[in-house]
Write a protein that holds these residues in place. Structure first.
Motif, PDB file in Angstrom:
ATOM      1  N   PRO A 122       0.845  -1.200   0.000  1.00  0.00           N
ATOM      2  CA  PRO A 122       0.000   0.000   0.000  1.00  0.00           C
ATOM      3  C   PRO A 122       0.879   1.248   0.000  1.00  0.00           C
ATOM      4  O   PRO A 122       1.908   1.276   0.680  1.00  0.00           O
ATOM      5  CB  PRO A 122      -0.794  -0.118   1.310  1.00  0.00           C
ATOM      6  CG  PRO A 122      -0.748  -1.569   1.659  1.00  0.00           C
ATOM      7  CD  PRO A 122       0.567  -2.072   1.150  1.00  0.00           C
ATOM      8  N   PRO A 123       0.526   2.272  -0.759  1.00  0.00           N
ATOM      9  CA  PRO A 123       1.350   3.488  -0.779  1.00  0.00           C
ATOM     10  C   PRO A 123       1.292   4.198   0.566  1.00  0.00           C
ATOM     11  O   PRO A 123       0.368   3.988   1.356  1.00  0.00           O
ATOM     12  CB  PRO A 123       0.717   4.334  -1.886  1.00  0.00           C
ATOM     13  CG  PRO A 123      -0.683   3.839  -1.974  1.00  0.00           C
ATOM     14  CD  PRO A 123      -0.647   2.384  -1.648  1.00  0.00           C
ATOM     15  N   PRO A 124       2.256   5.069   0.853  1.00  0.00           N
ATOM     16  CA  PRO A 124       2.221   5.836   2.098  1.00  0.00           C
ATOM     17  C   PRO A 124       0.948   6.672   2.177  1.00  0.00           C
ATOM     18  O   PRO A 124       0.372   7.052   1.149  1.00  0.00           O
ATOM     19  CB  PRO A 124       3.460   6.737   1.992  1.00  0.00           C
ATOM     20  CG  PRO A 124       4.370   6.040   1.045  1.00  0.00           C
ATOM     21  CD  PRO A 124       3.468   5.359   0.057  1.00  0.00           C
ATOM     22  N   PRO A 125       0.477   6.963   3.385  1.00  0.00           N
ATOM     23  CA  PRO A 125      -0.779   7.714   3.523  1.00  0.00           C
ATOM     24  C   PRO A 125      -0.711   9.120   2.951  1.00  0.00           C
ATOM     25  O   PRO A 125      -1.756   9.723   2.682  1.00  0.00           O
ATOM     26  CB  PRO A 125      -0.997   7.748   5.048  1.00  0.00           C
ATOM     27  CG  PRO A 125       0.349   7.499   5.648  1.00  0.00           C
ATOM     28  CD  PRO A 125       1.049   6.593   4.689  1.00  0.00           C
ATOM     29  N   GLN A 126       0.495   9.666   2.754  1.00  0.00           N
ATOM     30  CA  GLN A 126       0.628  11.012   2.183  1.00  0.00           C
ATOM     31  C   GLN A 126       0.319  11.041   0.697  1.00  0.00           C
ATOM     32  O   GLN A 126       0.147  12.113   0.120  1.00  0.00           O
ATOM     33  CB  GLN A 126       2.044  11.553   2.407  1.00  0.00           C
ATOM     34  CG  GLN A 126       2.411  11.820   3.862  1.00  0.00           C
ATOM     35  CD  GLN A 126       2.784  10.552   4.604  1.00  0.00           C
ATOM     36  OE1 GLN A 126       2.995   9.489   4.009  1.00  0.00           O
ATOM     37  NE2 GLN A 126       2.881  10.649   5.914  1.00  0.00           N
ATOM     38  N   GLU A 127       0.237   9.869   0.047  1.00  0.00           N
ATOM     39  CA  GLU A 127      -0.034   9.839  -1.385  1.00  0.00           C
ATOM     40  C   GLU A 127      -1.508  10.118  -1.641  1.00  0.00           C
ATOM     41  O   GLU A 127      -2.375   9.580  -0.947  1.00  0.00           O
ATOM     42  CB  GLU A 127       0.372   8.490  -1.982  1.00  0.00           C
ATOM     43  CG  GLU A 127       0.272   8.457  -3.488  1.00  0.00           C
ATOM     44  CD  GLU A 127       1.035   7.277  -4.087  1.00  0.00           C
ATOM     45  OE1 GLU A 127       0.494   6.664  -5.009  1.00  0.00           O
ATOM     46  OE2 GLU A 127       2.162   6.986  -3.635  1.00  0.00           O
ATOM     47  N   HIS A 128      -1.764  10.944  -2.630  1.00  0.00           N
ATOM     48  CA  HIS A 128      -3.118  11.394  -2.919  1.00  0.00           C
ATOM     49  C   HIS A 128      -3.801  10.393  -3.830  1.00  0.00           C
ATOM     50  O   HIS A 128      -3.612  10.395  -5.034  1.00  0.00           O
ATOM     51  CB  HIS A 128      -3.070  12.769  -3.588  1.00  0.00           C
ATOM     52  CG  HIS A 128      -4.414  13.404  -3.756  1.00  0.00           C
ATOM     53  ND1 HIS A 128      -5.224  13.723  -2.698  1.00  0.00           N
ATOM     54  CD2 HIS A 128      -5.080  13.796  -4.868  1.00  0.00           C
ATOM     55  CE1 HIS A 128      -6.342  14.290  -3.143  1.00  0.00           C
ATOM     56  NE2 HIS A 128      -6.285  14.341  -4.451  1.00  0.00           N
ATOM     57  N   LEU A 129      -4.610   9.505  -3.236  1.00  0.00           N
ATOM     58  CA  LEU A 129      -5.390   8.544  -4.016  1.00  0.00           C
ATOM     59  C   LEU A 129      -6.842   8.616  -3.553  1.00  0.00           C
ATOM     60  O   LEU A 129      -7.351   7.714  -2.912  1.00  0.00           O
ATOM     61  CB  LEU A 129      -4.840   7.127  -3.822  1.00  0.00           C
ATOM     62  CG  LEU A 129      -3.508   6.830  -4.500  1.00  0.00           C
ATOM     63  CD1 LEU A 129      -2.994   5.466  -4.074  1.00  0.00           C
ATOM     64  CD2 LEU A 129      -3.659   6.877  -6.007  1.00  0.00           C
ATOM     65  N   PRO A 130      -7.518   9.706  -3.822  1.00  0.00           N
ATOM     66  CA  PRO A 130      -8.888   9.871  -3.351  1.00  0.00           C
ATOM     67  C   PRO A 130      -9.859   8.968  -4.081  1.00  0.00           C
ATOM     68  O   PRO A 130      -9.528   8.351  -5.098  1.00  0.00           O
ATOM     69  CB  PRO A 130      -9.187  11.341  -3.656  1.00  0.00           C
ATOM     70  CG  PRO A 130      -8.320  11.651  -4.823  1.00  0.00           C
ATOM     71  CD  PRO A 130      -7.068  10.836  -4.633  1.00  0.00           C
ATOM     72  N   ALA A 131     -11.070   8.949  -3.586  1.00  0.00           N
ATOM     73  CA  ALA A 131     -12.079   8.043  -4.147  1.00  0.00           C
ATOM     74  C   ALA A 131     -12.371   8.323  -5.602  1.00  0.00           C
ATOM     75  O   ALA A 131     -12.717   7.415  -6.353  1.00  0.00           O
ATOM     76  CB  ALA A 131     -13.359   8.146  -3.321  1.00  0.00           C
ATOM     77  N   TRP A 132     -12.206   9.589  -6.021  1.00  0.00           N
ATOM     78  CA  TRP A 132     -12.567   9.889  -7.408  1.00  0.00           C
ATOM     79  C   TRP A 132     -11.676   9.186  -8.415  1.00  0.00           C
ATOM     80  O   TRP A 132     -12.060   8.989  -9.560  1.00  0.00           O
ATOM     81  CB  TRP A 132     -12.600  11.385  -7.684  1.00  0.00           C
ATOM     82  CG  TRP A 132     -11.382  12.192  -7.312  1.00  0.00           C
ATOM     83  CD1 TRP A 132     -11.251  13.010  -6.233  1.00  0.00           C
ATOM     84  CD2 TRP A 132     -10.149  12.299  -8.027  1.00  0.00           C
ATOM     85  NE1 TRP A 132     -10.004  13.603  -6.220  1.00  0.00           N
ATOM     86  CE2 TRP A 132      -9.320  13.191  -7.306  1.00  0.00           C
ATOM     87  CE3 TRP A 132      -9.658  11.729  -9.210  1.00  0.00           C
ATOM     88  CZ2 TRP A 132      -8.031  13.519  -7.719  1.00  0.00           C
ATOM     89  CZ3 TRP A 132      -8.381  12.053  -9.619  1.00  0.00           C
ATOM     90  CH2 TRP A 132      -7.583  12.936  -8.874  1.00  0.00           C
ATOM     91  N   ARG A 133     -10.461   8.779  -8.010  1.00  0.00           N
ATOM     92  CA  ARG A 133      -9.622   8.042  -8.958  1.00  0.00           C
ATOM     93  C   ARG A 133     -10.234   6.675  -9.268  1.00  0.00           C
ATOM     94  O   ARG A 133      -9.992   6.109 -10.321  1.00  0.00           O
ATOM     95  CB  ARG A 133      -8.213   7.861  -8.399  1.00  0.00           C
ATOM     96  CG  ARG A 133      -7.376   9.131  -8.444  1.00  0.00           C
ATOM     97  CD  ARG A 133      -5.956   8.825  -8.051  1.00  0.00           C
ATOM     98  NE  ARG A 133      -5.161  10.041  -7.984  1.00  0.00           N
ATOM     99  CZ  ARG A 133      -4.418  10.518  -8.968  1.00  0.00           C
ATOM    100  NH1 ARG A 133      -4.383   9.883 -10.121  1.00  0.00           N
ATOM    101  NH2 ARG A 133      -3.728  11.615  -8.826  1.00  0.00           N
ATOM    102  N   HIS A 134     -11.005   6.154  -8.332  1.00  0.00           N
ATOM    103  CA  HIS A 134     -11.595   4.833  -8.537  1.00  0.00           C
ATOM    104  C   HIS A 134     -12.985   4.920  -9.168  1.00  0.00           C
ATOM    105  O   HIS A 134     -13.426   4.001  -9.845  1.00  0.00           O
ATOM    106  CB  HIS A 134     -11.687   4.105  -7.194  1.00  0.00           C
ATOM    107  CG  HIS A 134     -10.376   3.974  -6.495  1.00  0.00           C
ATOM    108  ND1 HIS A 134      -9.352   3.178  -6.967  1.00  0.00           N
ATOM    109  CD2 HIS A 134      -9.900   4.568  -5.366  1.00  0.00           C
ATOM    110  CE1 HIS A 134      -8.303   3.277  -6.156  1.00  0.00           C
ATOM    111  NE2 HIS A 134      -8.604   4.111  -5.177  1.00  0.00           N
ATOM    112  N   ARG A 135     -13.708   6.000  -8.927  1.00  0.00           N
ATOM    113  CA  ARG A 135     -15.065   6.104  -9.463  1.00  0.00           C
ATOM    114  C   ARG A 135     -15.175   7.135 -10.573  1.00  0.00           C
ATOM    115  O   ARG A 135     -16.269   7.484 -11.002  1.00  0.00           O
ATOM    116  CB  ARG A 135     -16.032   6.433  -8.344  1.00  0.00           C
ATOM    117  CG  ARG A 135     -15.860   7.825  -7.720  1.00  0.00           C
ATOM    118  CD  ARG A 135     -16.980   8.073  -6.700  1.00  0.00           C
ATOM    119  NE  ARG A 135     -17.013   9.436  -6.244  1.00  0.00           N
ATOM    120  CZ  ARG A 135     -16.474   9.875  -5.127  1.00  0.00           C
ATOM    121  NH1 ARG A 135     -15.833   9.027  -4.341  1.00  0.00           N
ATOM    122  NH2 ARG A 135     -16.568  11.140  -4.777  1.00  0.00           N
TER     123      ARG A 135
END
Length: 435
Positions: A122-135
């Motif tokens: 899993p990437p570090p928590p500082q990485e920006h992977l918000p829900a919109w990347r998945h939906r």
């Protein structure tokens, strides 16, 4: 820290990783298996301290994998402060992309490093992977979360700017200004240079007492307060960051500027007022998206009185070639950020029906600005870590040092573009610049 003890040359994780970098690594490398690669007499080195770090590097080759390992604490930098790693990263710059090994060599590398490390952690928590990347694909049709929609821009801005106002106070200094300063002399302080920048913008806009200024993307309100306090202008500033707006309004009240200055937590596209004498945009264009330049500069034009002025201050590329931002910057620093060459900016301004009057490059000033911010981060390291966390503080040191190098090497620049809303040939502009 001292350099690590030597290990058998050519064996183990460190030599295998070093072999993947074309031309070799310009600093020494130690791995958790005790292996070492590189000249250990060099003052700078990195240490891979865990298997997770190796997995980051193997599953995201290049700057993203190295950044993940560094932010997570699995890749430790020796010989430089994490708040100001400029000297070390100057050596590493342009050496973060793996070469492409042949099939047989690749098999040997994978055997040496272990196939189990091809499973991405899993990437570090500082990485920006918000829900919109998945939906995103599902919502794109609804028009809500497309690239640079109001919802997505707000999410990206909050990721970067709503870290902690106290953190920014430590890094930026008293001016709370997170844009390129303009140094009147080589030995000017960062605060003097930020004040000089705001004053230069006011003079370029030819602000006069009683006029109205709109400052879009106003940050913590530095331009808003300077124009109100020193030029007697009625100023409205807008920012997508709630933290910035709250801090700015409190500072406006503290300085007794309530009758002239206001900062709103708002998307600039929601500003209903018009008939402004001037519009300033200092550090917003980077977040707009090149495809949205026509609407962005059209918005400025429509908010101006005839013969009014705009000043656009933004980071630019050294050329006008269309390319995406690097993975580290996109994931950790400025999600959805886009840069263009100054020629692209000028063309968009002109295509919006504005007349360009002046165009100026402040590239070397941004390198000096970033050097000052890195010094502040290093000097206030413990306080910055306490306000956020060590991983976030490492992200900032990494990105600011890397950006300083990019400005110094003319990979990116910073431009002012000054334009007027010319009306039937009357620009209101003097025969020569007066600022």
């Amino acid at each position: 820290m001292t350099a690590p003890t030597s290990a058998p040359a050519g064996k183990g994780i460190a030599p295998t990783i070093a072999s993947l970098f074309p031309g070799g690594l310009p600093l020494w490398l130690k791995a958790y298996d005790g292996s070492v690669a590189g000249d250990q007499s060099r003052p700078y080195g990195v240490e891979l301290v865990s298997e997770r770090g190796l997995s980051y590097i193997m599953t995201a080759p290049g700057d993203l994998g190295l950044a993940r390992a560094y932010v997570a604490g699995d890749l430790v930098l020796h010989g430089a402060h994490p708040g100001d790693p400029y000297e070390a990263f100057s050596l590493l710059k342009d050496h973060t992309d793996f070469g492409i090994p042949g099939p047989l060599e690749l098999i040997g590398v994978l055997r040496s490093l272990g196939l189990s490390h091809l499973i991405p952690p899993p990437p570090p928590p500082q990485e920006h992977l918000p829900a919109w990347r998945h939906r995103l694909e599902g919502l794109r049709a609804l028009g809500k979360w497309g690239r640079h929609s109001q919802e997505r821009d707000a999410d990206a801005i909050q990721h970067h700017y709503d870290v902690s106002n106290a953190f920014y106070e430590h890094v930026l200094g008293p001016s709370m200004t997170y844009t390129c300063a303009v140094f009147p002399t080589e030995d000017a302080t960062l605060e003097e240079a930020q004040d000089h920048k705001y004053d230069l913008v006011c003079r370029k806009l030819d602000l006069q007492p009683g006029q109205r200024l709109l400052d879009i993307g106003c940050g913590w309100g530095g331009m808003v307060r300077h124009a109100a306090k020193h030029y007697g202008v009625q100023v409205l500033g807008v920012t997508l960051s709630r933290e910035q707006a709250t801090w700015a309004q409190e500072e406006i009240k503290r300085q007794g500027l309530d009758d002239l200055a206001e900062v709103r937590h708002s998307d600039y596209r929601e500003v209903e007022e018009g008939d402004f004498d001037a519009v300033s945009s200092i550090g917003l264009t980077e977040h707009i998206g090149v495809d949205n330049y026509p609407a962005y500069f059209g918005f400025m034009r429509d908010k101006l009185k005839p013969r009014g002025r705009i000043l656009n201050h933004c980071i630019t590329r050294h050329d006008n070639v269309d390319r995406r931002t690097g993975a580290f910057i996109d994931r950790y620093v400025f999600p959805d950020g886009e840069l263009a060459g100054s020629g692209t900016i000028v063309r968009a301004v002109e295509d919006a029906g504005l007349e360009v009057q002046h165009h100026e490059n402040f590239r070397v000033h941004y390198a000096k600005t970033l050097a000052g911010w890195c010094r502040n981060l290093a000097d206030n390291w413990d306080a910055c870590v306490a306000e956020t966390d060590e991983g976030t503080a490492r992200v900032w040191g990494l990105y600011m040092a890397g950006s300083r190098i990019a400005f110094e090497r003319n990979e990116i620049q910073l431009h002012h573009v000054l334009a007027t809303k010319t009306d039937d040939g009357d620009s209101g502009y003097p025969l020569r610049h007066e600022f």
